[in-house]
Motif scaffolding. Structure first.
Motif, PDB file in Angstrom:
ATOM      1  N   LEU A 166       0.799  -1.229   0.000  1.00 28.64           N
ATOM      2  CA  LEU A 166       0.000   0.000   0.000  1.00 28.64           C
ATOM      3  C   LEU A 166       0.830   1.276   0.000  1.00 28.64           C
ATOM      4  O   LEU A 166       0.336   2.330   0.342  1.00 28.64           O
ATOM      5  CB  LEU A 166      -0.925   0.011   1.234  1.00 28.64           C
ATOM      6  CG  LEU A 166      -1.897  -1.161   1.336  1.00 28.64           C
ATOM      7  CD1 LEU A 166      -2.618  -1.118   2.668  1.00 28.64           C
ATOM      8  CD2 LEU A 166      -2.888  -1.149   0.183  1.00 28.64           C
ATOM      9  N   GLY A 167       2.086   1.163  -0.395  1.00 32.83           N
ATOM     10  CA  GLY A 167       2.996   2.299  -0.314  1.00 32.83           C
ATOM     11  C   GLY A 167       2.543   3.572  -0.992  1.00 32.83           C
ATOM     12  O   GLY A 167       2.818   4.661  -0.523  1.00 32.83           O
ATOM     13  N   ASN A 168       1.821   3.444  -2.108  1.00 30.78           N
ATOM     14  CA  ASN A 168       1.461   4.661  -2.842  1.00 30.78           C
ATOM     15  C   ASN A 168      -0.026   4.989  -2.727  1.00 30.78           C
ATOM     16  O   ASN A 168      -0.560   5.741  -3.505  1.00 30.78           O
ATOM     17  CB  ASN A 168       1.836   4.492  -4.322  1.00 30.78           C
ATOM     18  CG  ASN A 168       1.148   3.269  -4.915  1.00 30.78           C
ATOM     19  OD1 ASN A 168       0.501   2.509  -4.195  1.00 30.78           O
ATOM     20  ND2 ASN A 168       1.282   3.080  -6.209  1.00 30.78           N
TER      21      ASN A 168
ATOM     22  N   LEU B 135      -4.267   3.816  18.450  1.00 31.66           N
ATOM     23  CA  LEU B 135      -3.413   4.735  17.706  1.00 31.66           C
ATOM     24  C   LEU B 135      -4.028   4.866  16.325  1.00 31.66           C
ATOM     25  O   LEU B 135      -4.388   3.869  15.709  1.00 31.66           O
ATOM     26  CB  LEU B 135      -1.999   4.147  17.572  1.00 31.66           C
ATOM     27  CG  LEU B 135      -1.079   4.849  16.571  1.00 31.66           C
ATOM     28  CD1 LEU B 135      -0.578   6.170  17.152  1.00 31.66           C
ATOM     29  CD2 LEU B 135       0.106   3.970  16.205  1.00 31.66           C
ATOM     30  N   LYS B 136      -4.165   6.097  15.846  1.00 24.30           N
ATOM     31  CA  LYS B 136      -4.718   6.305  14.510  1.00 24.30           C
ATOM     32  C   LYS B 136      -3.710   7.106  13.705  1.00 24.30           C
ATOM     33  O   LYS B 136      -3.262   8.161  14.150  1.00 24.30           O
ATOM     34  CB  LYS B 136      -6.042   7.058  14.635  1.00 24.30           C
ATOM     35  CG  LYS B 136      -6.933   6.892  13.436  1.00 24.30           C
ATOM     36  CD  LYS B 136      -8.316   7.454  13.724  1.00 24.30           C
ATOM     37  CE  LYS B 136      -9.268   7.063  12.636  1.00 24.30           C
ATOM     38  NZ  LYS B 136     -10.650   7.369  12.949  1.00 24.30           N
ATOM     39  N   VAL B 137      -3.342   6.599  12.531  1.00 27.23           N
ATOM     40  CA  VAL B 137      -2.387   7.294  11.669  1.00 27.23           C
ATOM     41  C   VAL B 137      -2.905   7.312  10.239  1.00 27.23           C
ATOM     42  O   VAL B 137      -3.642   6.423   9.828  1.00 27.23           O
ATOM     43  CB  VAL B 137      -0.977   6.632  11.711  1.00 27.23           C
ATOM     44  CG1 VAL B 137      -0.275   6.915  13.012  1.00 27.23           C
ATOM     45  CG2 VAL B 137      -1.052   5.139  11.467  1.00 27.23           C
ATOM     46  N   LYS B 138      -2.521   8.341   9.510  1.00 23.14           N
ATOM     47  CA  LYS B 138      -2.882   8.454   8.094  1.00 23.14           C
ATOM     48  C   LYS B 138      -1.599   8.497   7.289  1.00 23.14           C
ATOM     49  O   LYS B 138      -0.590   9.004   7.763  1.00 23.14           O
ATOM     50  CB  LYS B 138      -3.649   9.755   7.833  1.00 23.14           C
ATOM     51  CG  LYS B 138      -5.074   9.727   8.287  1.00 23.14           C
ATOM     52  CD  LYS B 138      -5.766  11.027   7.904  1.00 23.14           C
ATOM     53  CE  LYS B 138      -7.208  11.014   8.395  1.00 23.14           C
ATOM     54  NZ  LYS B 138      -7.959  12.175   7.969  1.00 23.14           N
TER      55      LYS B 138
ATOM     56  N   GLU C 126       6.703   7.103   2.111  1.00 21.19           N
ATOM     57  CA  GLU C 126       7.429   7.686   3.238  1.00 21.19           C
ATOM     58  C   GLU C 126       6.526   7.808   4.463  1.00 21.19           C
ATOM     59  O   GLU C 126       6.900   7.424   5.573  1.00 21.19           O
ATOM     60  CB  GLU C 126       7.913   9.086   2.822  1.00 21.19           C
ATOM     61  CG  GLU C 126       9.155   9.552   3.538  1.00 21.19           C
ATOM     62  CD  GLU C 126       9.650  10.860   2.939  1.00 21.19           C
ATOM     63  OE1 GLU C 126       9.611  11.865   3.662  1.00 21.19           O
ATOM     64  OE2 GLU C 126      10.040  10.867   1.755  1.00 21.19           O
ATOM     65  N   GLU C 127       5.317   8.355   4.250  1.00 17.54           N
ATOM     66  CA  GLU C 127       4.369   8.507   5.364  1.00 17.54           C
ATOM     67  C   GLU C 127       3.946   7.146   5.898  1.00 17.54           C
ATOM     68  O   GLU C 127       3.794   6.968   7.097  1.00 17.54           O
ATOM     69  CB  GLU C 127       3.126   9.282   4.904  1.00 17.54           C
ATOM     70  CG  GLU C 127       3.369  10.762   4.722  1.00 17.54           C
ATOM     71  CD  GLU C 127       2.121  11.493   4.209  1.00 17.54           C
ATOM     72  OE1 GLU C 127       1.019  10.917   4.234  1.00 17.54           O
ATOM     73  OE2 GLU C 127       2.266  12.649   3.786  1.00 17.54           O
ATOM     74  N   LEU C 128       3.762   6.187   4.985  1.00 17.01           N
ATOM     75  CA  LEU C 128       3.352   4.855   5.415  1.00 17.01           C
ATOM     76  C   LEU C 128       4.447   4.207   6.252  1.00 17.01           C
ATOM     77  O   LEU C 128       4.167   3.609   7.294  1.00 17.01           O
ATOM     78  CB  LEU C 128       3.002   3.977   4.212  1.00 17.01           C
ATOM     79  CG  LEU C 128       2.474   2.582   4.556  1.00 17.01           C
ATOM     80  CD1 LEU C 128       1.193   2.662   5.393  1.00 17.01           C
ATOM     81  CD2 LEU C 128       2.214   1.777   3.302  1.00 17.01           C
TER      82      LEU C 128
ATOM     83  N   ALA D 248       6.627   5.716   8.069  1.00 17.53           N
ATOM     84  CA  ALA D 248       6.614   6.405   9.360  1.00 17.53           C
ATOM     85  C   ALA D 248       5.442   5.917  10.209  1.00 17.53           C
ATOM     86  O   ALA D 248       5.586   5.700  11.416  1.00 17.53           O
ATOM     87  CB  ALA D 248       6.531   7.918   9.157  1.00 17.53           C
ATOM     88  N   ALA D 249       4.282   5.728   9.576  1.00 18.01           N
ATOM     89  CA  ALA D 249       3.094   5.251  10.294  1.00 18.01           C
ATOM     90  C   ALA D 249       3.316   3.844  10.834  1.00 18.01           C
ATOM     91  O   ALA D 249       2.945   3.521  11.962  1.00 18.01           O
ATOM     92  CB  ALA D 249       1.873   5.283   9.375  1.00 18.01           C
ATOM     93  N   ILE D 250       3.955   2.996  10.013  1.00 18.45           N
ATOM     94  CA  ILE D 250       4.229   1.620  10.419  1.00 18.45           C
ATOM     95  C   ILE D 250       5.207   1.601  11.592  1.00 18.45           C
ATOM     96  O   ILE D 250       5.034   0.875  12.560  1.00 18.45           O
ATOM     97  CB  ILE D 250       4.748   0.798   9.217  1.00 18.45           C
ATOM     98  CG1 ILE D 250       3.561   0.487   8.299  1.00 18.45           C
ATOM     99  CG2 ILE D 250       5.461  -0.471   9.659  1.00 18.45           C
ATOM    100  CD1 ILE D 250       3.928  -0.150   6.984  1.00 18.45           C
ATOM    101  N   GLU D 251       6.222   2.452  11.512  1.00 15.20           N
ATOM    102  CA  GLU D 251       7.198   2.562  12.602  1.00 15.20           C
ATOM    103  C   GLU D 251       6.489   2.993  13.892  1.00 15.20           C
ATOM    104  O   GLU D 251       6.737   2.458  14.970  1.00 15.20           O
ATOM    105  CB  GLU D 251       8.239   3.609  12.206  1.00 15.20           C
ATOM    106  CG  GLU D 251       9.601   3.350  12.772  1.00 15.20           C
ATOM    107  CD  GLU D 251      10.627   4.286  12.141  1.00 15.20           C
ATOM    108  OE1 GLU D 251      10.954   5.294  12.790  1.00 15.20           O
ATOM    109  OE2 GLU D 251      11.060   4.020  11.006  1.00 15.20           O
ATOM    110  N   GLN D 252       5.607   3.981  13.752  1.00  8.44           N
ATOM    111  CA  GLN D 252       4.836   4.491  14.884  1.00  8.44           C
ATOM    112  C   GLN D 252       3.966   3.386  15.479  1.00  8.44           C
ATOM    113  O   GLN D 252       3.894   3.227  16.702  1.00  8.44           O
ATOM    114  CB  GLN D 252       3.951   5.634  14.390  1.00  8.44           C
ATOM    115  CG  GLN D 252       3.594   6.652  15.436  1.00  8.44           C
ATOM    116  CD  GLN D 252       2.753   7.779  14.828  1.00  8.44           C
ATOM    117  OE1 GLN D 252       2.731   7.995  13.616  1.00  8.44           O
ATOM    118  NE2 GLN D 252       2.057   8.483  15.687  1.00  8.44           N
ATOM    119  N   ALA D 253       3.325   2.599  14.612  1.00 13.61           N
ATOM    120  CA  ALA D 253       2.460   1.511  15.067  1.00 13.61           C
ATOM    121  C   ALA D 253       3.276   0.450  15.810  1.00 13.61           C
ATOM    122  O   ALA D 253       2.854  -0.050  16.853  1.00 13.61           O
ATOM    123  CB  ALA D 253       1.723   0.891  13.877  1.00 13.61           C
TER     124      ALA D 253
END
Length: 125
Positions: free
Chosen positions: A85-87, A101-104, A109-111, A113-118
């Motif tokens: 789902l990278g793009n 935790l909710k991330v968009k 790059e954002e994904l 970061a979101a995965i790292e956060q999760a």
């Protein structure tokens, strides 16, 4: 294994370029692929209460699916989602030990970061 130690993921595919049927098809394809991974459960989200602004098709929220996975397989599932789902524009909600935790993300790059956060969120839960 108690479901206490499982992680619940709610994934929303938010592609503004697709109509409801196309989003539904995309979610169903992703769901089928996730079920091939080692998850406790995975399903489309039934319409019980429709969040504001959400659309439904055939009794399910469009582009929304949920999976429950053991802590051991959580990282594997996130890695798969990162590759797959990278793009795409997605919303990811992670629930573990009663915390959410909710991330968009709308880019690789954002994904990432979101995965790292999760992953950090789960590690700290």
């Amino acid at each position: 294994m108690s479901s206490e130690s499982n992680v619940k993921l709610t994934l929303t595919l938010a592609n503004p370029d697709l109509n409801a049927e196309e989003q539904d098809r995309e979610a169903r394809n992703l769901l089928r692929e996730i079920k091939d991974l080692d998850v406790e459960s995975a399903e489309l989200v039934a319409v019980t209460e429709i969040p504001e602004g959400a659309k439904s098709v055939g009794g399910f929220l469009v582009g929304v699916l949920q999976a429950e996975v053991s802590l051991a397989n959580f990282k594997k599932l996130l890695g798969y989602l990162g590759d797959r789902l990278g793009n795409k524009t997605i919303e990811l909600e992670v629930e573990a030990n009663g915390k959410k935790l909710k991330v968009k993300a709308s880019s690789q790059e954002e994904l990432n970061a979101a995965i790292e956060q999760a992953q950090k969120f789960i590690a700290d839960s």
